[in-house]
Design a protein around this motif. Structure first.
Motif, mmCIF file in Angstrom:
data_model
loop_
_atom_site.group_PDB
_atom_site.id
_atom_site.type_symbol
_atom_site.label_atom_id
_atom_site.label_comp_id
_atom_site.label_asym_id
_atom_site.label_seq_id
_atom_site.Cartn_x
_atom_site.Cartn_y
_atom_site.Cartn_z
ATOM 1 N N PHE A 1 0.828 -1.202 0.000
ATOM 2 C CA PHE A 1 0.000 0.000 0.000
ATOM 3 C C PHE A 1 0.866 1.259 0.000
ATOM 4 O O PHE A 1 0.547 2.251 -0.652
ATOM 5 C CB PHE A 1 -0.918 -0.007 1.227
ATOM 6 C CG PHE A 1 -1.842 1.160 1.313
ATOM 7 C CD1 PHE A 1 -2.941 1.264 0.483
ATOM 8 C CD2 PHE A 1 -1.612 2.175 2.227
ATOM 9 C CE1 PHE A 1 -3.806 2.341 0.556
ATOM 10 C CE2 PHE A 1 -2.467 3.266 2.322
ATOM 11 C CZ PHE A 1 -3.564 3.344 1.476
ATOM 12 N N GLY A 2 1.975 1.212 0.708
ATOM 13 C CA GLY A 2 2.855 2.363 0.791
ATOM 14 C C GLY A 2 3.440 2.782 -0.539
ATOM 15 O O GLY A 2 3.778 3.963 -0.736
ATOM 16 N N MET A 3 3.565 1.833 -1.485
ATOM 17 C CA MET A 3 4.114 2.168 -2.801
ATOM 18 C C MET A 3 3.265 3.200 -3.533
ATOM 19 O O MET A 3 3.768 3.935 -4.384
ATOM 20 C CB MET A 3 4.255 0.903 -3.652
ATOM 21 C CG MET A 3 5.430 0.014 -3.268
ATOM 22 S SD MET A 3 5.501 -1.493 -4.283
ATOM 23 C CE MET A 3 5.778 -0.779 -5.914
ATOM 24 N N LEU A 4 1.977 3.250 -3.210
ATOM 25 C CA LEU A 4 1.107 4.219 -3.880
ATOM 26 C C LEU A 4 1.541 5.653 -3.611
ATOM 27 O O LEU A 4 1.282 6.547 -4.425
ATOM 28 C CB LEU A 4 -0.341 4.040 -3.417
ATOM 29 C CG LEU A 4 -1.038 2.723 -3.777
ATOM 30 C CD1 LEU A 4 -2.427 2.689 -3.150
ATOM 31 C CD2 LEU A 4 -1.128 2.557 -5.278
ATOM 32 N N PHE A 5 2.191 5.866 -2.495
ATOM 33 C CA PHE A 5 2.575 7.226 -2.096
ATOM 34 C C PHE A 5 4.090 7.433 -2.158
ATOM 35 O O PHE A 5 4.606 8.405 -1.615
ATOM 36 C CB PHE A 5 2.051 7.511 -0.683
ATOM 37 C CG PHE A 5 0.595 7.179 -0.533
ATOM 38 C CD1 PHE A 5 -0.382 8.045 -1.010
ATOM 39 C CD2 PHE A 5 0.200 5.979 0.038
ATOM 40 C CE1 PHE A 5 -1.724 7.730 -0.900
ATOM 41 C CE2 PHE A 5 -1.139 5.650 0.159
ATOM 42 C CZ PHE A 5 -2.102 6.539 -0.317
ATOM 43 N N SER A 6 4.769 6.519 -2.827
ATOM 44 C CA SER A 6 6.214 6.629 -2.996
ATOM 45 C C SER A 6 6.537 7.730 -3.998
ATOM 46 O O SER A 6 5.672 8.220 -4.730
ATOM 47 C CB SER A 6 6.793 5.300 -3.484
ATOM 48 O OG SER A 6 6.312 5.007 -4.789
ATOM 49 N N THR B 1 -6.134 0.695 -7.850
ATOM 50 C CA THR B 1 -7.494 0.856 -8.357
ATOM 51 C C THR B 1 -8.492 0.880 -7.210
ATOM 52 O O THR B 1 -9.430 1.690 -7.188
ATOM 53 C CB THR B 1 -7.844 -0.283 -9.329
ATOM 54 O OG1 THR B 1 -6.913 -0.291 -10.419
ATOM 55 C CG2 THR B 1 -9.250 -0.121 -9.885
ATOM 56 N N GLY B 2 -8.281 0.004 -6.223
ATOM 57 C CA GLY B 2 -9.175 -0.037 -5.078
ATOM 58 C C GLY B 2 -9.139 1.237 -4.259
ATOM 59 O O GLY B 2 -10.181 1.738 -3.819
ATOM 60 N N PHE B 3 -7.946 1.794 -4.072
ATOM 61 C CA PHE B 3 -7.825 3.029 -3.311
ATOM 62 C C PHE B 3 -8.514 4.184 -4.038
ATOM 63 O O PHE B 3 -9.256 4.969 -3.433
ATOM 64 C CB PHE B 3 -6.353 3.367 -3.084
ATOM 65 C CG PHE B 3 -6.132 4.674 -2.369
ATOM 66 C CD1 PHE B 3 -6.311 4.770 -1.006
ATOM 67 C CD2 PHE B 3 -5.760 5.812 -3.078
ATOM 68 C CE1 PHE B 3 -6.126 5.975 -0.335
ATOM 69 C CE2 PHE B 3 -5.562 7.022 -2.424
ATOM 70 C CZ PHE B 3 -5.742 7.106 -1.045
#
Length: 448
Positions: free
Chosen positions: A246-251, A382-384
């Protein structure tokens, strides 16, 4: 030499399939995925025509009506990120079957609900299933689609959603007005669609791209050879083998992708859900006839907008269909909000213009999430984004009846215009062009 993975997966032992066989599979894949989006639109559209009878029977005030209408959207808020995490961790196939099974069970429960609390619970479960469908179905469509058709096939999801919404509004209105069927049964008609889709999904394969991303390369090669275009295997083999989080989304690499797909989707759906769900009451505020002509009319024009986007997406690209229409819709909503003395016909035309162009760029919310993120976070990304968008949709549906009652139609439309304006500015800054790029190229080209 037979590998362990091929022994576990009988499909991996088969040779490459013919082009005709691959086309048949692609048609089947598109059909079962589109079915999921028809259900989503249907569930959210069917409640509008029966809301009056339901409110009278259950003695609901505006607060409870808004909460019941928004329950499915709240469920999507929960189900989409959880479904995305599950799809990235355990694969697309098992989650793909779980979500439609959950939907069928929850939808069937609508036949028996006898209180507003239970109705909220049931529609919450349906929303969780729909949210999971977003997080697994859309990545599956992107991962199996040929590059030159990917935009069209992802846009077809939009046709299915608006078609489902319009069909639900039409069926709900006709059953409510011309039969003695209860509102329970009318809401529960989505069960028949869900069961048919569940049966059609039996035997669908796992995504080769996901298999490759988790290191199951032999299975990925075999399934790609059997189900995907001949040139797709090379791109599958360019996938990174790494564990997503999940953290990769905000990397640093992907935060722009995450911000764009989430906020763009939020700003696109918030005005539409509010106006379309309560089309009758919104139009009546402007002296226009509600009922079948109002709700179905707006939905039909929206469907036309999606079809036009479907036809143009591989010709003129994503960005052109994303940015200018948002500026136009912001202006249209502002005119509706400010022009208090406008004639009813003028207001109707403006609403139809908004519905057409808003639906067009809403279609791109189906396309971008699957393209700008890599396979290892495509599900959770996609889910986020779906969860963020449904916060907006839920706010719109929940607050619109109260806003129309307390603030009036003009200020309510100005608020909607402000949301559309925010989306236009964001897209002007961040919307990429992914036309003609493989999935690997699209994700790499938008990473920073």
């Amino acid at each position: 030499m037979t590998t362990m993975s091929s022994m576990k997966n009988p499909t991996a032992q088969r040779g490459p399939a013919s082009a005709a066989s691959k086309r048949r599979f692609l048609i089947r894949m598109v059909t079962v995925l589109i079915g999921g989006m028809v259900l989503d639109g249907y569930v959210l559209g069917i409640i509008g025509p029966v809301s009056g009878r339901m409110a009278e029977d259950l003695q609901l005030d505006a607060f409870w009506q808004g909460l019941i209408a928004a329950a499915a959207l709240i469920g999507i808020l929960i189900g989409s990120p959880l479904g995305g995490l599950a799809a990235d961790r355990w694969g697309r196939k098992p989650i793909f079957m779980f979500d439609i099974g959950l939907f069928a069970i929850a939808s069937g429960m609508q036949f028996f609900v006898d209180s507003p609390v239970w109705l909220i619970v049931v529609r919450l479960l349906m929303g969780i299933a729909i949210g999971t469908e977003y997080a697994v179905g859309w990545p599956l469509m992107a991962e199996f689609s040929p590059t030159h058709l990917r935009g069209k096939l992802m846009a077809a999801i939009g046709i299915a959603w608006y078609g489902g919404f319009m069909i639900a509004f039409l069926i709900g209105h006709l059953l409510n007005e011309y039969t003695d069927l209860s509102w329970h049964f009318i809401l529960g008609t989505s069960t028949f669609i869900a069961v048919a889709i569940f049966l059609a999904r039996l035997g669908m394969p796992e995504s080769p791209r996901w298999l490759w991303s988790v290191g199951r390369k032999d299975e990925a090669r075999a399934l790609a050879a059997r189900y995907m275009p001949d040139d797709a295997l090379d791109d599958v083999q360019h996938e990174d083998v790494r564990k997503g989080s999940f953290g990769m989304l905000f990397s640093r690499e992907y935060w722009r992708s995450t911000l764009f797909i989430s906020a763009f989707w939020f700003c696109a759906v918030t005005p539409y859900f509010a106006i379309a769900t309560f089309a009758d009451s919104v139009l009546e505020q402007y002296g226009l006839a509600g009922g079948l002509a109002g709700g179905v009319g707006l939905s039909a024009v929206a469907l036309a907008g999606v079809v036009v986007t479907f036809l143009l997406i591989e010709k003129i690209g994503r960005r052109t269909l994303t940015v200018p229409p948002q500026w136009l819709c912001a202006v249209v909503l502002a005119i509706i909000g400010l022009w208090a003395g406008a004639r009813a016909l003028v207001v109707l035309i403006l609403f139809l213009v908004f519905s057409f162009f808003n639906a067009g760029y809403n279609t791109l919310t189906n396309v971008y999430p699957g393209e700008v993120l890599p396979t290892e976070i495509r599900g959770i990304g996609t889910g986020f984004a779906a969860a963020v968008s449904r916060v907006g949709a839920g706010i719109g549906i929940f607050l619109l009846p109260m806003s129309m009652e307390s603030l009036g139609a003009g200020p309510t439309m100005l608020i909607a215009a402000g949301v559309a304006l925010l989306g236009a500015g964001l897209s002007q800054w961040l919307a990429p062009e992914t036309k003609g790029k493989t999935l690997t190229e699209a994700a790499a080209g938008y990473a920073h």
